[in-house]
Design a protein around this motif. Structure first.
Motif, short mmCIF file in Angstrom:
data_model
loop_
_atom_site.label_atom_id
_atom_site.label_comp_id
_atom_site.label_asym_id
_atom_site.label_seq_id
_atom_site.Cartn_x
_atom_site.Cartn_y
_atom_site.Cartn_z
N ALA A 64 32.73 0.97 28.13
CA ALA A 64 32.45 0.28 29.40
C ALA A 64 31.79 1.37 30.21
CB ALA A 64 33.88 -0.06 30.22
N LYS A 73 33.94 -6.33 34.33
CA LYS A 73 32.64 -6.33 34.67
C LYS A 73 32.40 -7.08 35.79
CE LYS A 73 30.32 -4.59 30.65
NZ LYS A 73 29.08 -4.71 29.72
N GLU A 113 31.75 -13.54 21.60
CA GLU A 113 30.24 -13.28 21.49
C GLU A 113 29.27 -13.49 20.26
OE1 GLU A 113 30.30 -8.80 22.34
OE2 GLU A 113 30.81 -9.15 24.25
N THR A 166 38.18 -5.32 29.73
CA THR A 166 37.16 -5.50 28.60
C THR A 166 35.91 -6.15 29.24
OG1 THR A 166 37.97 -7.64 27.90
CG2 THR A 166 39.29 -5.76 26.80
N ARG A 167 35.12 -6.31 28.17
CA ARG A 167 34.04 -6.80 28.73
C ARG A 167 33.91 -8.49 28.59
NH1 ARG A 167 30.11 -4.47 23.95
NH2 ARG A 167 31.06 -5.39 21.99
N ASN A 210 38.32 -9.46 32.03
CA ASN A 210 36.86 -8.79 32.12
C ASN A 210 36.68 -7.90 33.58
OD1 ASN A 210 34.30 -8.36 32.27
ND2 ASN A 210 33.74 -10.60 32.38
#
Length: 235
Positions: A14, A215, A170, A159-160, A213
């Motif tokens: 990250a 981000k 993904e 996390t992403r 998430n």
């Protein structure tokens, strides 16, 4: 804040931001500002950071290195990330201490449980570096261990992706996200939340784990406030 004391687990990857390796100053600043927001609202914050942006012990072992030696290198890499995050926090006025499971007094404090709790109660962010201090344990397991030791209300795994899915979202657009899961379901279905040792330790001690998430700006605050921003794993 719904959670008074939080252990926030961030992957080393990250911290790469949009880069392919190393530490992004912009990402350090972003994470530091998000942590400052929840601290200003009364939360006590402990932090564990992985080392995948620098060196991953499992990958080193897969390449032929001795696993213990590779894991020791990975633990040292977490100290680099911890020091970078400490600098980012202090630059925006957040008091911070790095405590390492591997003694290196010239750069950070040795980990002492009661001292860590005292730092938290005095309003300092505490970054726990060097994992558990032992090879063969991931930083996820180290994060659960430290969360239990400091009596955290929750372990928040940033996390992403926005939670836990039945498949890799993904790679598969049809993957389904879970709002809630049990520890047993995670283990039985081999869902890739964290390693089995970490989730088993959380289960045995009834530590809630929230996967979300990081981000998206504001998500750390929303997660700490108990909003539905990811997957909550409980008994």
């Amino acid at each position: 804040m719904q959670f008074r004391r939080i252990l926030l687990k961030i992957s080393g990857e990250a911290l790469m931001g949009d880069g392919a390796y190393g530490i992004s100053p912009d990402m350090i600043t972003f994470v530091a500002l998000e942590i400052k927001k929840i601290q200003e609202q009364g939360a006590q914050v402990g932090l564990v950071i992985g080392a995948g942006n620098i060196f991953r012990g499992v990958a080193g072992a897969a390449g032929g290195m001795n696993r213990a030696a590779a894991d020791n290198m990975g633990m040292l890499a977490t100290v680099l990330n911890a020091l970078a995050m400490q600098d980012g926090l202090e630059q925006i006025g957040v008091a911070c201490r790095v405590m390492s499971a591997i003694t290196m007094r010239n750069v950070c404090e040795p980990y002492v449980r009661l001292q860590a709790i005292e730092h938290l109660e005095k309003g300092r962010v505490v970054i726990f570096a060097a994992g558990t201090g032992n090879p063969y344990f991931t930083t996820d397991t180290g994060g659960v261990l430290r969360a239990l030791e400091i009596e955290a209300d929750v372990m928040m795994k940033a996390t992403r992706v926005d939670g836990v899915y039945d498949r890799d979202p993904e790679k598969d657009s049809n993957a389904v996200r879970f709002d809630r899961l049990t520890y047993t379901k995670v283990l039985q279905n081999e869902l890739r939340v964290m390693d089995a040792a970490g989730i088993s330790l959380a289960r045995d001690n009834n530590l809630p784990v929230l996967v979300f998430n990081m981000k998206q700006e504001g998500n750390i605050v929303r997660a700490a406030a108990g909003e539905d921003v990811g997957t909550l794993i409980t008994a």
